[in-house]
Design a protein around this motif. Structure first.
Motif, PDB file in Angstrom:
ATOM      1  N   TYR A 421       0.698  -1.346  -0.035  1.00 27.90           N
ATOM      2  CA  TYR A 421      -0.105  -0.024   0.032  1.00 27.90           C
ATOM      3  C   TYR A 421       0.989   1.239   0.030  1.00 27.90           C
ATOM      4  O   TYR A 421       1.075   1.872   1.202  1.00 27.90           O
ATOM      5  N   PRO A 422       1.358   1.679  -1.156  1.00 30.34           N
ATOM      6  CA  PRO A 422       2.336   2.900  -1.102  1.00 30.34           C
ATOM      7  C   PRO A 422       1.697   4.048  -0.590  1.00 30.34           C
ATOM      8  O   PRO A 422       2.443   5.061  -0.204  1.00 30.34           O
ATOM      9  N   ASP A 423       0.468   4.331  -0.634  1.00 26.11           N
ATOM     10  CA  ASP A 423      -0.130   5.420   0.047  1.00 26.11           C
ATOM     11  C   ASP A 423      -0.153   5.440   1.560  1.00 26.11           C
ATOM     12  O   ASP A 423      -0.719   6.651   2.043  1.00 26.11           O
ATOM     13  N   ILE A 424      -0.011   4.191   2.082  1.00 19.19           N
ATOM     14  CA  ILE A 424      -0.021   4.430   3.666  1.00 19.19           C
ATOM     15  C   ILE A 424       1.215   5.115   4.014  1.00 19.19           C
ATOM     16  O   ILE A 424       2.389   4.859   3.507  1.00 19.19           O
ATOM     17  N   GLU A 425       1.471   6.158   5.067  1.00 19.03           N
ATOM     18  CA  GLU A 425       2.465   6.786   5.609  1.00 19.03           C
ATOM     19  C   GLU A 425       2.972   5.786   6.731  1.00 19.03           C
ATOM     20  O   GLU A 425       2.197   5.634   7.594  1.00 19.03           O
ATOM     21  N   ALA A 426       4.298   5.726   6.648  1.00 15.33           N
ATOM     22  CA  ALA A 426       4.932   4.891   7.661  1.00 15.33           C
ATOM     23  C   ALA A 426       6.004   5.942   8.344  1.00 15.33           C
ATOM     24  O   ALA A 426       6.926   6.383   7.780  1.00 15.33           O
ATOM     25  N   TYR A 427       5.974   5.724  10.023  1.00 18.12           N
ATOM     26  CA  TYR A 427       6.831   6.507  10.496  1.00 18.12           C
ATOM     27  C   TYR A 427       7.674   5.521  11.491  1.00 18.12           C
ATOM     28  O   TYR A 427       6.806   4.977  12.230  1.00 18.12           O
ATOM     29  N   VAL A 428       8.803   5.714  11.753  1.00 21.10           N
ATOM     30  CA  VAL A 428       9.696   5.017  12.537  1.00 21.10           C
ATOM     31  C   VAL A 428      10.251   5.743  13.705  1.00 21.10           C
ATOM     32  O   VAL A 428      11.100   6.763  13.500  1.00 21.10           O
ATOM     33  N   PHE A 429      10.062   5.706  14.931  1.00 18.28           N
ATOM     34  CA  PHE A 429      10.812   6.252  16.017  1.00 18.28           C
ATOM     35  C   PHE A 429      11.949   5.428  16.409  1.00 18.28           C
ATOM     36  O   PHE A 429      11.644   4.119  16.702  1.00 18.28           O
ATOM     37  N   GLY A 452      10.399   5.337   1.147  1.00 22.63           N
ATOM     38  CA  GLY A 452      10.151   6.680   1.603  1.00 22.63           C
ATOM     39  C   GLY A 452       9.651   6.570   3.005  1.00 22.63           C
ATOM     40  O   GLY A 452       8.342   7.143   3.808  1.00 22.63           O
ATOM     41  N   VAL A 453       9.952   5.520   3.840  1.00 24.71           N
ATOM     42  CA  VAL A 453       9.612   5.431   5.286  1.00 24.71           C
ATOM     43  C   VAL A 453      10.304   6.421   6.154  1.00 24.71           C
ATOM     44  O   VAL A 453      11.441   6.752   5.657  1.00 24.71           O
ATOM     45  N   GLN A 454       9.597   7.096   7.050  1.00 24.79           N
ATOM     46  CA  GLN A 454      10.062   8.262   7.554  1.00 24.79           C
ATOM     47  C   GLN A 454      10.769   7.990   9.062  1.00 24.79           C
ATOM     48  O   GLN A 454      10.148   7.385   9.747  1.00 24.79           O
ATOM     49  N   TYR A 455      11.870   8.006   8.837  1.00 27.47           N
ATOM     50  CA  TYR A 455      12.697   7.604  10.235  1.00 27.47           C
ATOM     51  C   TYR A 455      13.058   8.950  11.220  1.00 27.47           C
ATOM     52  O   TYR A 455      13.508   9.663  10.821  1.00 27.47           O
ATOM     53  N   ILE A 456      12.551   8.663  12.309  1.00 28.61           N
ATOM     54  CA  ILE A 456      12.575   9.900  13.415  1.00 28.61           C
ATOM     55  C   ILE A 456      13.337   9.607  14.309  1.00 28.61           C
ATOM     56  O   ILE A 456      12.965   8.697  15.166  1.00 28.61           O
ATOM     57  N   LYS A 457      14.456  10.064  14.719  1.00 32.69           N
ATOM     58  CA  LYS A 457      15.371   9.980  15.688  1.00 32.69           C
ATOM     59  C   LYS A 457      14.885  10.534  16.919  1.00 32.69           C
ATOM     60  O   LYS A 457      14.814  11.962  17.249  1.00 32.69           O
ATOM     61  N   GLY A 458      14.135   9.741  17.902  1.00 31.81           N
ATOM     62  CA  GLY A 458      13.651  10.117  19.118  1.00 31.81           C
ATOM     63  C   GLY A 458      12.649   9.271  19.537  1.00 31.81           C
ATOM     64  O   GLY A 458      12.172   8.543  19.034  1.00 31.81           O
ATOM     65  N   MET A 459      12.093   9.485  20.867  1.00 37.40           N
ATOM     66  CA  MET A 459      11.292   8.453  21.376  1.00 37.40           C
ATOM     67  C   MET A 459       9.785   9.015  21.604  1.00 37.40           C
ATOM     68  O   MET A 459       9.549  10.396  21.583  1.00 37.40           O
ATOM     69  N   VAL A 460       8.907   8.029  21.847  1.00 38.34           N
ATOM     70  CA  VAL A 460       7.416   8.706  21.925  1.00 38.34           C
ATOM     71  C   VAL A 460       7.376   8.868  23.392  1.00 38.34           C
ATOM     72  O   VAL A 460       7.570   8.003  24.051  1.00 38.34           O
ATOM     73  N   GLY A 461       6.838  10.026  23.743  1.00 36.61           N
ATOM     74  CA  GLY A 461       6.450  10.212  24.973  1.00 36.61           C
ATOM     75  C   GLY A 461       5.118   9.763  25.644  1.00 36.61           C
ATOM     76  O   GLY A 461       5.166   8.926  26.510  1.00 36.61           O
ATOM     77  N   LYS A 462       4.176   9.755  24.720  1.00 36.35           N
ATOM     78  CA  LYS A 462       2.844   9.269  24.977  1.00 36.35           C
ATOM     79  C   LYS A 462       1.845   8.999  23.858  1.00 36.35           C
ATOM     80  O   LYS A 462       2.020   9.726  22.943  1.00 36.35           O
ATOM     81  N   GLY A 474       5.719  12.720  20.268  1.00 41.18           N
ATOM     82  CA  GLY A 474       7.108  12.312  20.203  1.00 41.18           C
ATOM     83  C   GLY A 474       7.920  13.662  19.920  1.00 41.18           C
ATOM     84  O   GLY A 474       7.454  14.492  19.838  1.00 41.18           O
ATOM     85  N   VAL A 475       9.168  13.083  20.136  1.00 43.09           N
ATOM     86  CA  VAL A 475      10.221  14.266  19.692  1.00 43.09           C
ATOM     87  C   VAL A 475      11.096  13.951  18.748  1.00 43.09           C
ATOM     88  O   VAL A 475      11.622  12.569  18.662  1.00 43.09           O
ATOM     89  N   VAL A 484       3.439  15.604  16.748  1.00 41.25           N
ATOM     90  CA  VAL A 484       2.134  14.638  16.938  1.00 41.25           C
ATOM     91  C   VAL A 484       1.885  14.092  15.813  1.00 41.25           C
ATOM     92  O   VAL A 484       1.753  14.744  14.652  1.00 41.25           O
ATOM     93  N   ILE A 485       1.630  12.829  15.707  1.00 41.78           N
ATOM     94  CA  ILE A 485       1.111  12.095  14.387  1.00 41.78           C
ATOM     95  C   ILE A 485      -0.144  11.576  14.906  1.00 41.78           C
ATOM     96  O   ILE A 485      -0.329  10.759  15.749  1.00 41.78           O
ATOM     97  N   ASP A 486      -1.090  11.603  14.228  1.00 42.08           N
ATOM     98  CA  ASP A 486      -2.286  11.224  14.316  1.00 42.08           C
ATOM     99  C   ASP A 486      -2.354   9.752  13.489  1.00 42.08           C
ATOM    100  O   ASP A 486      -3.037   9.748  12.089  1.00 42.08           O
ATOM    101  N   ALA A 487      -1.879   8.917  14.172  1.00 40.27           N
ATOM    102  CA  ALA A 487      -1.699   7.457  13.545  1.00 40.27           C
ATOM    103  C   ALA A 487      -3.336   6.511  13.542  1.00 40.27           C
ATOM    104  O   ALA A 487      -3.839   6.947  14.563  1.00 40.27           O
TER     105      ALA A 487
END
Ligand code: SF4
Ligand code: SF4
Lengths: 660, 154
Positions: A421-429, A452-462, A474-475, A484-487
């Motif tokens: 599903y190329p249209d799904i956005e994927a984020y990795v903390f 195009g998976v978006q890698y974000i260096k940082g942890m998720v707070g809540k 997250g940060v 803030v990602i509306d997953a």
């Protein structure tokens, strides 16, 4: 008078820098029984050993003390050298003046003084050593593998192919382990079942392999070459010989409330069930907690419907006893309990673990491979992956180590989504991305660069659930921004951990575990597949987090060790075992109670008491079973039992020499 | 070393060079001492180790003999309970511990001079700490005069 040779090693500057070796030699020359003393730069080198042999020969020495490094390092080296020079290897003692002296004491004077004391103790002990000859024991030509995952299967196949019999004991109803649950495998994206299933079938069909599924190791006794193992075969309530695997029973079973373990609870199963389609053996089991007939006496539908009369409600657990020469522990891993990570809302249906993800993307899984939200079956638009959930986490709830496989499977998961599903956005903390395997880095970069998976260096707070969304706070530590990602879905890369019953198994096997309850290898670098207990080997993630290629490599290595062992016609045992002085023994048999290996029994002897024959009971040590702990020697009130190699007299002589 | 932080005993006993005999089991504590060595952790040279297969091999006699011969402290070190290489050896050691403590006290040796502790092969640091601790206790007590003087003089 003894003719003892003392050899003081410099270990280059390791010893010589903080211990005056010349002075140790001079003092040694004065010790009682010492006929020769010399120092040498590297005693363990071939030149050093040859020198030792020549000196033994030339000076007719009958005992040897080497003042060098730890006996745990080179005791065998020097024993062998002495043996080559014609001295019984047990007439050699080591004074550990490196680990216990030069490396821990800065003061040369104090260090030298201590080195002399330790040498004196070794001389005192060796004076009392006697020649010991190891006994021989037979080897049972059969191996036991504990755990039927990929590690156990691989070890079993290798050992079986070498011509030895192998039994696999697996707790669950089918072999296959965690690998059977996976969808694709990194970094090649092979279908897991496609590469595993043929191996499972090979193992089942192999004439040298016997599978004991739905079985547990109950008790282990014995020793290398001769383990005696009780295996509990849990009642399956289905006759394995009669069942044809037609599955009429599993389809018709009216009880459908149980969560399927194999589907990570994402699907229900019947009370009579086969864990998954390719299960080996392809025979159902009845879950006693769920079966209506077993609980209430009503139902019994499966029994009525089974065309081959294979259902047997009167089945009972059975204990069988088998003998083995070697054991491979391949009991695998678990993942941590995520309920302690409240901030990630694992109790929300759309927050899943990576193993649940594997089932959801699997074509044979609960959604037939469609990537759908568990809460409402809708296709998600945004998916957030959180790495290191509980890994590299020093707090109580987490594990301080790196779980090793999560960086790679998260890359794999994000790629699998984007592929379909190329249209799904994927984020990795992530905290760090760690990809040090062959073709691993390339694989992870492909997730970023090609998909195009978006890698974000940082942890998720809540995570805050809001309507149908999961608001992930997250940060991004690179930019310093809060995000803030509306997953729609969140996948947690949960830390791996040792199996919850690892401690139980460790006790049964008498092997050790590290602070994280993973089984400990005999040496982290040089003996990575052996345990400290002879004849017991380790394979796979029960020893620490491992991916499939590493697991398979270690499993084959363990198999090679087992084959080497089973190949021997006889094993020599440790001659430092206890021995009873029958004239002192009172026959109280207190020692038999103490012995952890049941190595002591009793026998009736007849003694001559001033011409009168009297019968007497005395303790009797089985040398093959005695491990040489020496506990019995202390238990014995009359002091009738002593431990060869560590006799009362020898140890007292050491005490005297040290307190000189 | 901070041996004289709350007492001046050390200074008063400038000449006092205590001797500690440590019985270490081969699999854990002796290996722990080896690790202290390979990690180059410093501890005083007063500690002298005797290797035994298991802590349960240590006879009360050995402890008494050490005290009798002038040792100022004795340590028995074994694997952590549950980790014994011989499965249950150290439980026996633990059981004997109170017996030995009572006995040494009875014959006039302060109980602080005798210790049983668990040091695994991975605890090089703990090895050094345990040894430093008993040494510190022994410094506070001063020399083990009682049994030393009771030796038979010829
Ligand atoms: S404890 Fe000693 S006296 Fe009693 S049976 Fe055993 S060896 Fe004999
Ligand atoms: S030395 Fe240990 S293993 Fe051997 S007989 Fe005595 S108690 Fe048993």
């Amino acid at each position: 008078m003894r003719k003892i040779g003392v050899f003081v090693c410099w270990c280059g500057s390791n010893i010589a820098a903080t211990v005056d070796v010349k002075q140790v030699v001079e003092e040694a020359k004065k010790m009682p029984g010492v006929a020769y003393a010399a120092d040498y730069q590297y005693m363990c080198s071939e030149i050093g050993q040859n020198m030792m042999k020549e000196v033994i020969d030339k000076h007719n020495l009958d005992r040897v003390v080497v003042a060098a490094c730890s006996p745990r390092m080179h005791e065998n080296t020097f024993r062998r050298a002495a043996e080559e020079a014609g001295i019984n290897p047990y007439l050699v003692e080591i004074a550990n003046i490196r680990e216990q002296c030069s490396w821990v004491h800065k003061d040369k004077e104090a260090g030298t003084e201590k080195a002399i004391a330790l040498t004196r103790a070794a001389v005192a002990k060796v004076t009392l050593n006697s020649e010991l000859v190891p006994g021989e024991i037979d080897v049972v030509k059969k191996a036991l593998i504990i755990g039927g995952g990929i590690a156990g299967i691989q070890s079993a196949l290798d050992i079986a192919d070498a011509g030895y019999k192998v039994d696999i004991v697996e707790k669950t109803p089918s072999i296959g382990g965690k690998m059977a649950q996976l969808d694709k495998t990194f970094p090649t994206l092979d279908c897991s079942a496609c590469i595993l299933t043929p191996k499972m079938v090979d193992a089942a069909k192999h004439p040298n392999i016997t599978l004991h599924t739905y079985s547990e190791v109950e008790k282990i006794s014995g020793y290398v070459g001769n383990f005696n193992v009780q295996i509990k075969k849990k009642a399956r309530y289905v006759d394995m010989d009669k069942c044809t695997g037609c599955r009429i029973c599993t389809e018709k079973c009216p009880s459908k409330k149980a969560k399927s373990e194999f589907e990570e609870g994402l699907k229900n199963r019947g009370a009579v069930y086969i864990p998954f389609a390719q299960a080996v053996p392809n025979v159902p089991v009845i879950d006693t907690d769920e079966c209506i007939k077993l609980k209430t006496g009503k139902c019994g539908l499966c029994e009525k419907l089974c065309p081959s009369n294979a259902i047997k409600f009167d089945d009972k657990d059975e204990i069988i006893t088998e003998e083995y020469g070697a054991i491979v522990v391949a009991s695998g891993y678990d993942i941590i309990d995520l309920n302690k990570f409240g901030e990630y809302q694992y109790d929300h249906p759309d927050v899943i673990t990576s193993l649940e993800f594997e089932r959801i993307t699997n074509a044979a899984g609960p959604t037939n491979g469609k990537f759908l939200r568990p809460s409402d079956g809708e296709k998600p638009k945004k998916v957030v992956f959180i790495q290191c959930v509980g890994s590299r986490d020093k707090t109580e709830r987490g594990k301080s180590y790196c779980s090793k496989i999560c960086c790679m499977y998260t890359a794999k998961h994000s790629m699998l989504i984007k592929e379909k599903y190329p249209d799904i956005e994927a984020y990795v903390f992530y905290i760090d991305v760690r990809t040090p395997g062959k073709n691993f880095d390339e694989f992870q970069r492909r997730a970023v660069e090609k998909y195009g998976v978006q890698y974000i260096k940082g942890m998720v707070g809540k995570i805050f659930p809001e309507g149908k969304k999961l608001m992930v706070h997250g940060v991004d530590t690179m930019s310093g921004e809060t995000l803030v990602i509306d997953a729609d879905m969140v996948v947690l890369a949960a830390a791996t951990k040792a199996k919850s019953d690892a401690i139980d198994l460790k006790r049964k096997l008498n092997i050790s575990t590290d602070i994280n309850n993973f089984f400990t290898e005999a040496h982290p670098k040089l003996r990575p597949v052996e345990t400290a207990s002879a004849g017991i080997y380790l394979a796979g993630a029960c020893q620490g987090p491992k991916d499939i290629p590493e697991t398979v490599a270690q499993s084959s290595a363990a198999a090679a060790k087992v084959i080497g062992l089973l190949n021997k016609s006889k094993l020599v045992n440790n001659p430092c075992v206890s021995a009873v002085d029958e004239s002192l023994c009172s026959g109280c048999l207190a020692c038999t109670e103490m012995c952890p290996y049941d190595a002591i029994s009793y026998k009736n002897i007849e003694i001559d008491d001033h011409g009168k024959k009297i019968k007497k009971v005395v303790a009797d040590v089985n040398e093959a079973l005695c491990h040489g702990c020496g506990g019995c020697t202390v238990t014995c009130r009359p002091g009738a039992i002593d431990l060869k190699g560590f006799t009362n007299k020898q140890i007292l002589a050491e005490v005297d020499a040290i307190c000189h | 070393m901070s041996l004289d932080t709350n007492t001046n005993v050390v200074n008063k006993n400038e000449e006092f060079k205590p001797l500690i005999v440590a019985f270490c089991c081969n699999w854990c504590s002796y290996a722990g001492a080896d690790l202290a060595g390979t990690s180059r952790l410093k501890y005083p040279a007063n500690i002298k180790i005797i290797r035994v297969p298991c802590s349960c091999r240590v006879n009360i006699n050995f402890v008494l003999r050490a005290f009798q011969n002038g040792a100022d402290g004795v340590v028995i070190a074994g694997c952590h309970p549950g980790d014994c290489h011989y499965s249950t050896g150290n439980y026996h050691t633990r059981r004997r511990f109170s017996l030995i403590t009572n006995l040494t006290e009875y014959i006039g040796v302060e109980k602080e001079r005798f210790k049983v502790d668990w040091i695994s092969a991975a605890e090089g640091n703990k090895f050094a700490t345990v040894m430093n601790d008993i040494l510190e206790d022994v410094y506070k007590l001063g020399p083990n005069k009682k049994l030393r003087d009771a030796r038979w003089k010829i």
